[in-house]
Each structure stands twice: as C-alpha cells, then as structure tokens.
Design a protein around this motif. Structure first.
Motif, short mmCIF file in Angstrom:
data_model
loop_
_atom_site.label_atom_id
_atom_site.label_comp_id
_atom_site.label_asym_id
_atom_site.label_seq_id
_atom_site.Cartn_x
_atom_site.Cartn_y
_atom_site.Cartn_z
N LEU A 167 0.81 -1.22 0.00
CA LEU A 167 0.00 0.00 0.00
C LEU A 167 0.85 1.27 0.00
O LEU A 167 0.38 2.33 -0.43
N ALA A 168 2.08 1.17 0.46
CA ALA A 168 2.97 2.34 0.47
C ALA A 168 3.76 2.48 -0.83
O ALA A 168 4.39 3.52 -1.05
N MET A 169 3.72 1.47 -1.68
CA MET A 169 4.53 1.49 -2.91
C MET A 169 4.34 2.74 -3.77
O MET A 169 5.33 3.32 -4.21
N PRO A 170 3.12 3.20 -4.04
CA PRO A 170 2.99 4.40 -4.87
C PRO A 170 3.69 5.62 -4.26
O PRO A 170 4.31 6.41 -4.97
N PHE A 171 3.61 5.75 -2.94
CA PHE A 171 4.25 6.88 -2.26
C PHE A 171 5.76 6.74 -2.29
O PHE A 171 6.48 7.72 -2.49
N VAL A 172 6.26 5.52 -2.08
CA VAL A 172 7.70 5.28 -2.11
C VAL A 172 8.23 5.51 -3.53
O VAL A 172 9.30 6.08 -3.71
N PHE A 173 7.48 5.09 -4.51
CA PHE A 173 7.88 5.29 -5.90
C PHE A 173 7.99 6.78 -6.24
O PHE A 173 8.93 7.21 -6.88
N LEU A 174 7.01 7.56 -5.78
CA LEU A 174 6.98 8.99 -6.11
C LEU A 174 7.91 9.85 -5.26
O LEU A 174 8.48 10.81 -5.75
N PHE A 175 8.06 9.49 -3.97
CA PHE A 175 8.75 10.39 -3.05
C PHE A 175 9.98 9.78 -2.37
O PHE A 175 10.61 10.45 -1.56
N GLY A 176 10.30 8.54 -2.64
CA GLY A 176 11.44 7.90 -1.99
C GLY A 176 11.04 7.16 -0.73
O GLY A 176 9.89 7.25 -0.28
N LYS A 177 12.00 6.43 -0.17
CA LYS A 177 11.71 5.55 0.97
C LYS A 177 11.14 6.28 2.18
O LYS A 177 10.05 5.98 2.64
N ILE A 178 11.90 7.21 2.71
CA ILE A 178 11.52 7.85 3.98
C ILE A 178 10.32 8.78 3.79
O ILE A 178 9.30 8.64 4.47
N THR A 179 10.42 9.70 2.87
CA THR A 179 9.33 10.65 2.63
C THR A 179 8.07 9.92 2.17
O THR A 179 6.96 10.25 2.60
N GLY A 180 8.25 8.92 1.33
CA GLY A 180 7.11 8.15 0.83
C GLY A 180 6.35 7.46 1.94
O GLY A 180 5.12 7.49 1.97
N PHE A 181 7.09 6.86 2.88
CA PHE A 181 6.40 6.17 3.98
C PHE A 181 5.72 7.16 4.91
O PHE A 181 4.62 6.89 5.42
N LYS A 182 6.34 8.30 5.14
CA LYS A 182 5.70 9.30 6.00
C LYS A 182 4.42 9.83 5.34
O LYS A 182 3.39 9.99 6.01
N LEU A 183 4.47 10.10 4.05
CA LEU A 183 3.27 10.59 3.35
C LEU A 183 2.20 9.50 3.26
O LEU A 183 1.01 9.80 3.33
N ALA A 184 2.63 8.25 3.12
CA ALA A 184 1.66 7.15 3.06
C ALA A 184 0.89 7.05 4.38
O ALA A 184 -0.33 6.91 4.37
N THR A 185 1.60 7.14 5.51
CA THR A 185 0.88 7.05 6.78
C THR A 185 0.01 8.27 7.04
O THR A 185 -1.05 8.15 7.66
#
Length: 184
Positions: free
Chosen positions: A70-88
C-alpha cells in the motif's frame, strides 16, 4: 450542493489541516521511523526495483506484505523515507474519514463530529501517523471492514466487500486476524 455535504467538506478540511500541522514535526525529523518501518520501506523499495519481497536478496517472511504494497505508490513517487511518511499521513486521513462514516447517524449527527475530533487529538493516532508504522493502516482497514459490515445489514451485497477488506486487514498485520475475531 447540500448544506450537510458542505458542512462535512469544511469539517474534513479543518481536520486535515490540523492533522498536517500536528504531523509536520515528524516530517522534518527522519528519526521518527522505527526499525520495523525502515524494513517495510526497504521491502517496498525492493518491490518497486526488483519485484521481489526481499531484504538484501533474501526473501522476507517476518512482516506481512500489505503495508509495503500500500505504500509502494508513495515510495515510488517520493522515496523511501518521505514516501512512507506521506503514506501514513494519507492512511490517517482515510482512517478519520472512514471512522466518521462508521459512527455517522442521521438522528445524532453531532456524535460522529465529536468522535473524529477526539480521535484527531488522540496521542495514539498522532504518534502512529508520524512513525510510519502499520498500525494506522491496519486501523483504517479494520474500521472500513466494520463500516461495510454495518451497511451490509441493509444491502447484503456488501458482505463480500466486508470479507475482502478483512482479508486485506490481515495482510497488513498478522495480529489483525485475532483482533477481528474478538470484535465480531
């Protein structure tokens, strides 16, 4: 547009602004991600790059794949750390909206507004929205399954959706299987 819908849009806009303001300190400080979340983020990144659910080339079975998927789209767009923070942050917003409609009652409209206001300032919700942990994603899908179970009382076609959402809930956190049975 209906006055009730306008009120809900204004309410959710205010809730999202407050949540983002409460969440912003965690965005600046990357140390908010715990070890589990760092592993989830690596798993998500590996899924994007290699298509494998692995860490350092070793297939991974400790963490269920739901949170990483579920976090993959955010990680793809924003990178590992930022993507996971935005996903949550995204899943926290979905959690609050879903909870609102779970508790919404036409006879007592104020109740759901009060509940969401209290959830918004709950230390558990704020903390989980900041850390990137799977807890808020699990809570979102758990509440969503309860919501579909509630509306399936009127339209039985939603029982299928309840089952699918419950299955996704179990893919996010294994203990979700136990929690779901104890509530129902």
């Amino acid at each position: 547009m209906n006055k009730q819908i306008k009120n809900q849009i204004v309410f959710f806009s205010v809730i999202i602004i407050i949540l983002v303001l409460l969440w912003l300190p965690s965005f600046v400080n990357p140390s908010y991600l715990g070890k589990d979340v760092q592993k989830y983020s690596v798993l998500s990144e590996n899924l994007i790059k290699t298509g494998e659910y692995s860490i350092l080339g070793e297939p991974h079975s400790l963490y269920p794949p739901g949170h990483s998927l579920l976090a993959m789209p955010f990680v793809f767009l924003f990178g590992k750390i930022t993507g996971f923070k935005l996903a949550t942050l995204f899943w926290t917003i979905v959690f609050l909206v879903t909870s609102f409609y779970l508790f919404y009652d036409k006879k007592d409209k104020l109740r759901s507004y009060i509940i969401i206001g209290l959830l918004l300032v709950s230390p558990l919700v704020i903390y989980n929205s900041m850390t990137g942990a799977s807890d808020i994603v699990f809570a979102t899908f758990f509440v969503l399954s309860l919501y579909f179970f509630k509306i399936s009382q009127k339209d039985q076609g939603f029982y299928y959706l309840t089952g699918i959402i419950t299955g996704v809930t179990c893919l996010i956190r294994y203990p979700g299987i136990i929690d779901r049975k104890s509530v129902v």
